[in-house]
Design a protein around this motif. Structure first.
Motif, PDB file in Angstrom:
ATOM      1  N   ALA A  55       1.102  -1.390   0.056  1.00 14.39           N
ATOM      2  CA  ALA A  55       0.136  -0.207  -0.093  1.00 14.39           C
ATOM      3  C   ALA A  55       0.875   1.257  -0.026  1.00 14.39           C
ATOM      4  O   ALA A  55       0.610   2.037  -0.844  1.00 14.39           O
ATOM      5  CB  ALA A  55      -0.722   0.217   1.356  1.00 14.39           C
ATOM      6  N   SER A  56       1.787   1.317   0.566  1.00 16.20           N
ATOM      7  CA  SER A  56       2.846   2.378   0.748  1.00 16.20           C
ATOM      8  C   SER A  56       3.517   2.639  -0.366  1.00 16.20           C
ATOM      9  O   SER A  56       3.709   3.660  -0.913  1.00 16.20           O
ATOM     10  CB  SER A  56       3.678   2.431   1.982  1.00 16.20           C
ATOM     11  N   ALA A  57       3.579   1.231  -1.022  1.00 15.34           N
ATOM     12  CA  ALA A  57       5.143   1.653  -2.515  1.00 15.34           C
ATOM     13  C   ALA A  57       3.826   2.530  -3.153  1.00 15.34           C
ATOM     14  O   ALA A  57       4.008   2.937  -4.515  1.00 15.34           O
ATOM     15  CB  ALA A  57       4.872   0.252  -2.404  1.00 15.34           C
ATOM     16  N   VAL A  65       7.809  -4.854  -5.730  1.00 13.88           N
ATOM     17  CA  VAL A  65       7.896  -5.251  -4.667  1.00 13.88           C
ATOM     18  C   VAL A  65       8.552  -6.503  -4.129  1.00 13.88           C
ATOM     19  O   VAL A  65       7.517  -7.249  -4.869  1.00 13.88           O
ATOM     20  CB  VAL A  65       6.459  -4.989  -2.804  1.00 13.88           C
ATOM     21  N   VAL A  66       9.836  -6.405  -3.711  1.00 17.89           N
ATOM     22  CA  VAL A  66      10.093  -8.059  -3.954  1.00 17.89           C
ATOM     23  C   VAL A  66      11.017  -8.640  -2.361  1.00 17.89           C
ATOM     24  O   VAL A  66      10.730  -7.248  -1.072  1.00 17.89           O
ATOM     25  CB  VAL A  66      11.298  -8.414  -4.298  1.00 17.89           C
ATOM     26  N   HIS A  67      10.547  -9.482  -1.463  1.00 22.23           N
ATOM     27  CA  HIS A  67      10.822  -9.857   0.230  1.00 22.23           C
ATOM     28  C   HIS A  67      11.801 -10.754  -0.465  1.00 22.23           C
ATOM     29  O   HIS A  67      11.337 -11.944  -1.021  1.00 22.23           O
ATOM     30  CB  HIS A  67       9.713 -10.351   0.265  1.00 22.23           C
ATOM     31  N   GLN A 198       3.880  11.290   3.697  1.00 24.08           N
ATOM     32  CA  GLN A 198       3.541  10.831   5.088  1.00 24.08           C
ATOM     33  C   GLN A 198       2.283   9.697   4.690  1.00 24.08           C
ATOM     34  O   GLN A 198       1.768   9.319   5.750  1.00 24.08           O
ATOM     35  CB  GLN A 198       2.610  12.932   5.486  1.00 24.08           C
ATOM     36  N   ALA A 199       1.168  10.027   3.877  1.00 26.50           N
ATOM     37  CA  ALA A 199      -0.068   9.581   3.001  1.00 26.50           C
ATOM     38  C   ALA A 199       1.181   7.792   2.911  1.00 26.50           C
ATOM     39  O   ALA A 199       0.255   6.758   3.866  1.00 26.50           O
ATOM     40  CB  ALA A 199      -0.384   9.364   1.990  1.00 26.50           C
ATOM     41  N   ALA A 200       2.404   8.185   2.588  1.00 27.38           N
ATOM     42  CA  ALA A 200       2.305   6.444   2.756  1.00 27.38           C
ATOM     43  C   ALA A 200       2.864   5.870   4.021  1.00 27.38           C
ATOM     44  O   ALA A 200       3.233   4.490   3.869  1.00 27.38           O
ATOM     45  CB  ALA A 200       3.885   6.295   1.977  1.00 27.38           C
ATOM     46  N   LEU A 201       4.023   6.394   4.757  1.00 25.71           N
ATOM     47  CA  LEU A 201       3.671   6.333   6.363  1.00 25.71           C
ATOM     48  C   LEU A 201       2.495   5.660   7.500  1.00 25.71           C
ATOM     49  O   LEU A 201       2.670   5.074   7.980  1.00 25.71           O
ATOM     50  CB  LEU A 201       4.624   7.323   6.685  1.00 25.71           C
ATOM     51  N   ALA A 202       1.116   6.391   6.579  1.00 29.23           N
ATOM     52  CA  ALA A 202       0.333   6.173   7.461  1.00 29.23           C
ATOM     53  C   ALA A 202       0.211   4.982   7.289  1.00 29.23           C
ATOM     54  O   ALA A 202      -0.914   4.149   8.443  1.00 29.23           O
ATOM     55  CB  ALA A 202      -0.719   7.425   7.207  1.00 29.23           C
TER      56      ALA A 202
END
Length: 242
Positions: A55-57, A65-67, A198-202
Motif C-alpha cells: 500500500a505504501s509502495a 515490491v520483492v521480499h 506522509q500518506a505512505a507512512l500512515a
C-alpha cells in the motif's frame, strides 16, 4: 529512463529513509523497485506488514515490491532462534543474500541500488546487514550503490543533551550513528513529495498503532500538517559507495 532498486530491512523503512526520493524518481519517469530483506515479523510469516508495504509502495509510485524471504532479527541484546519457516536476516549468509539481490538487479537492469550506510543508520543488526548485503550485491551486479543516511552531527548534539538531562533512552547513546556531513555525497530536497511520504507512512497501521516510543513518534508524524512534515522529513541524504 533508469531503474532504481531500493533495498530495505523492514516494511516502513522505505518511507522513513527514502520515501521522498522514490516518489521523486517515479514522478520523473524512472522505474522504481523496493526489495525488503525481511517482512518485519519476528514469528511465523504472515502477510500483514507486507500488505502495508505494498500500500505504501503504491502511494510512492513504486512499480514492484520483492521480499527476499528472511525474518526480522529484532533489536536488542538477544538474537532469538529462527522461526520454523525461515532464517533471521542477521544469521543469513551475506553472499547468499547478496546473490538473491544481485539476481533482481540484473533482472531489472538496475542502474542504481539504494542501501544503508556502514552503521546501518542507528545500528539495528538488520540494517547493518542491509549495508553488507547491498555493498556485495552492487559488486556482483556492477551497479552503483547510494547508501541512505543522515548527517551525524545534529544527532550527536541531541545525544549530548539527552545525557546531560539524564533522559532514559531505548538505544545506547554511545553508539555511532549515521554518517558525518563530510561523507555525504547527495542531498535531495523532497519537500514537494511530503504529502505522499506522509500518506505512505500512515498506511503502516501496525507500526503507527503499536506500543512504545517509535509508534508514538510515528503517530505524531502522520498527524502533522503537511508543510511541517515536509520541514522535518523533506530532505534525504546518501553516500555514494566508493
Amino acid at each position: 529512463m533508469t531503474t532504481i532498486v531500493a533495498f530495505h530491512a523492514h516494511p516502513d523503512d522505505e518511507v522513513l529513509m527514502t520515501g521522498g526520493t522514490l516518489a521523486r524518481a517515479s514522478a520523473d519517469g524512472h522505474r522504481v523497485v523496493i526489495v525488503v530483506a525481511t517482512d518485519g515479523i519476528m514469528g511465523p510469516s504472515e502477510p500483514r506488514r507486507m500488505d502495508e508495504l505494498r500500500a505504501s509502495a503504491a502511494i510512492l509510485g513504486v512499480h514492484r515490491v520483492v521480499h527476499l524471504g528472511y525474518a526480522d532479527s529484532g533489536h536488542g541484546p538477544i538474537l532469538y532462534p529462527d522461526p520454523p519457516d525461515r532464517t533471521r536476516f542477521a544469521r543469513a549468509s551475506v553472499d547468499e543474500a547478496a546473490s538473491r539481490l544481485a539476481e533482481i538487479l540484473r533482472e531489472e537492469q538496475a542502474s542504481v541500488l539504494l542501501s544503508y550506510d556502514a552503521n546501518g543508520g542507528y545500528g539495528h543488526r538488520d540494517h547493518v546487514r542491509v549495508h553488507e548485503v547491498g555493498a556485495r550485491a552492487g559488486e556482483l551486479a556492477g551497479v552503483r550503490v547510494l547508501e541512505a543516511t543522515m548527517p551525524r552531527e545534529p544527532l550527536v548534539r541531541v545525544q549530548r543533551l539527552v545525557r546531560l538531562l539524564r533522559i532514559p533512552v531505548r538505544y545506547d547513546p554511545d553508539v555511532v550513528v549515521y554518517s558525518p556531513r563530510s561523507a555525504i555525497t547527495h542531498r535531495f530536497d523532497v519537500r514537494r513529495f511530503a504529502r505522499q511520504k506522509q500518506a505512505a507512512l500512515a498506511v503502516h497501521h501496525s507500526q503507527v498503532s503499536g506500543n512504545g516510543r517509535p509508534a508514538t513518534i510515528m503517530r505524531v508524524l502522520v498527524k502533522l500538517p503537511v508543510p511541517l512534515f515536509g520541514i522535518l522529513l523533506g530532505r534525504e541524504w546518501f553516500v555514494l559507495r566508493g
